[in-house]
Enzyme design. Structure first.
Site, PDB file in Angstrom:
ATOM      1  N   LYS A 253       0.844  -1.203   0.000  1.00 56.73           N
ATOM      2  CA  LYS A 253       0.000   0.000   0.000  1.00 56.73           C
ATOM      3  C   LYS A 253       0.880   1.255   0.000  1.00 56.73           C
ATOM      4  O   LYS A 253       0.668   2.177  -0.802  1.00 56.73           O
ATOM      5  CB  LYS A 253      -0.926   0.012   1.226  1.00 56.73           C
ATOM      6  CG  LYS A 253      -1.956   1.119   1.166  1.00 56.73           C
ATOM      7  CD  LYS A 253      -2.737   1.248   2.446  1.00 56.73           C
ATOM      8  CE  LYS A 253      -2.068   2.234   3.365  1.00 56.73           C
ATOM      9  NZ  LYS A 253      -2.743   2.462   4.623  1.00 56.73           N
TER      10      LYS A 253
ATOM     11  N   ASP B  80      -6.621   0.671   0.607  1.00 56.38           N
ATOM     12  CA  ASP B  80      -6.631   0.904   2.049  1.00 56.38           C
ATOM     13  C   ASP B  80      -7.984   0.458   2.589  1.00 56.38           C
ATOM     14  O   ASP B  80      -8.767  -0.186   1.885  1.00 56.38           O
ATOM     15  CB  ASP B  80      -6.327   2.383   2.370  1.00 56.38           C
ATOM     16  CG  ASP B  80      -7.522   3.278   2.077  1.00 56.38           C
ATOM     17  OD1 ASP B  80      -8.472   2.828   1.384  1.00 56.38           O
ATOM     18  OD2 ASP B  80      -7.544   4.421   2.553  1.00 56.38           O
TER      19      ASP B  80
END
Ligand code: SF4
Length: 241
Positions: A134, A152
């Site tokens: 991420k 996310d």
């Protein structure tokens, strides 16, 4: 019973391949300024900000980095102080011991192998200590052309509710989204979902009644009326936030 309800909801909204275009268009109209909330002035600051943002809010990170980036400007600066001092400086972001260790490890590797610069390629970023997929995706996307799609907590929740994926694992969700979202939208797509997730499709109580996607969403709450106009109006998210 529950299964047939889900199947019926999916039938009602149609295939995801036909919905993804309108979903992106409507969210882009609703949030024309959707962008990253972290504040940074250099690639190093971007990388550190994203590393600090794990398990805390962007507002909190910005509060800390406002002072942090006055003191630490280069990779060498992060290695020039004792570990405990860096821990103290980032303490309000939480998990400060792990984060300080990861930041120092990252700065060391940047100096040893990348001439003190943040590398361009996702694969190289993933080699840095404490930099997971991420973080790497956010950094790459903010510096130019996305090489993946940031997943996310908001992107995960909204992708599932909108029926764009049935996966739970972020890597598998990203793979589903990469097959679905046009490559030219990989940068802005996560920002659009994040903004919508913070304002309308809230985790505990989605505001389906004012959602511009409610006629495209299989998870729309039963009491919400379908087919909201795609933008504007007193009930829009822009007006209500
Ligand atoms: S209709 Fe409801 S569940 Fe679906 S995206 Fe909008 S707010 Fe979220």
């Amino acid at each position: 019973m529950a299964r047939s309800y889900v199947a019926e909801a999916r039938r009602r909204v149609g295939p995801k391949r036909e919905r993804i275009g309108p979903i992106i268009e409507r969210l882009a109209a609703e949030y024309p300024d959707a962008t990253i909330a972290l504040r940074f002035r250099s690639d190093i600051e971007l990388l550190v900000s994203v590393m600090l943002s794990a398990q805390t809010t962007d507002v909190n990170v910005n509060r800390v980095t406002k002072h942090l980036f006055q003191k630490y400007r280069t990779p060498e600066d992060y290695l020039a102080v004792p570990l405990e001092e860096l821990e103290d400086d980032i303490r309000p972001t939480g998990f400060f011991r792990q984060k300080a260790k990861a930041i120092r490890g990252t700065m060391k590797l940047l100096l040893e192998e990348y001439d003190g610069r943040v590398p361009d390629r996702l694969e190289d970023l993933l080699r840095l200590p404490g930099v997971a997929r991420k973080t790497a995706n956010v950094v790459v996307a903010e510096r130019g052309e996305a090489q993946g799609i940031v997943v996310d907590t908001h992107v995960r929740r909204l992708s599932q509710r909108l029926g764009l994926t049935r996966q739970e694992d972020p890597v598998k969700i990203e793979r589903d989204l990469q097959r679905l979202v046009p490559r030219c939208d990989w940068n802005r797509f996560p920002h659009l979902l994040i903004w919508h997730g913070r304002r309308v499709c809230i985790a505990r109580s989605p505001r389906c009644e004012i959602c511009v996607l409610n006629d495209l969403c299989p998870a729309r709450r039963a009491e919400a009326s379908p087919a909201m106009p795609p933008s504007g109006g007193a009930g829009s998210a822009r007006a209500s936030v």
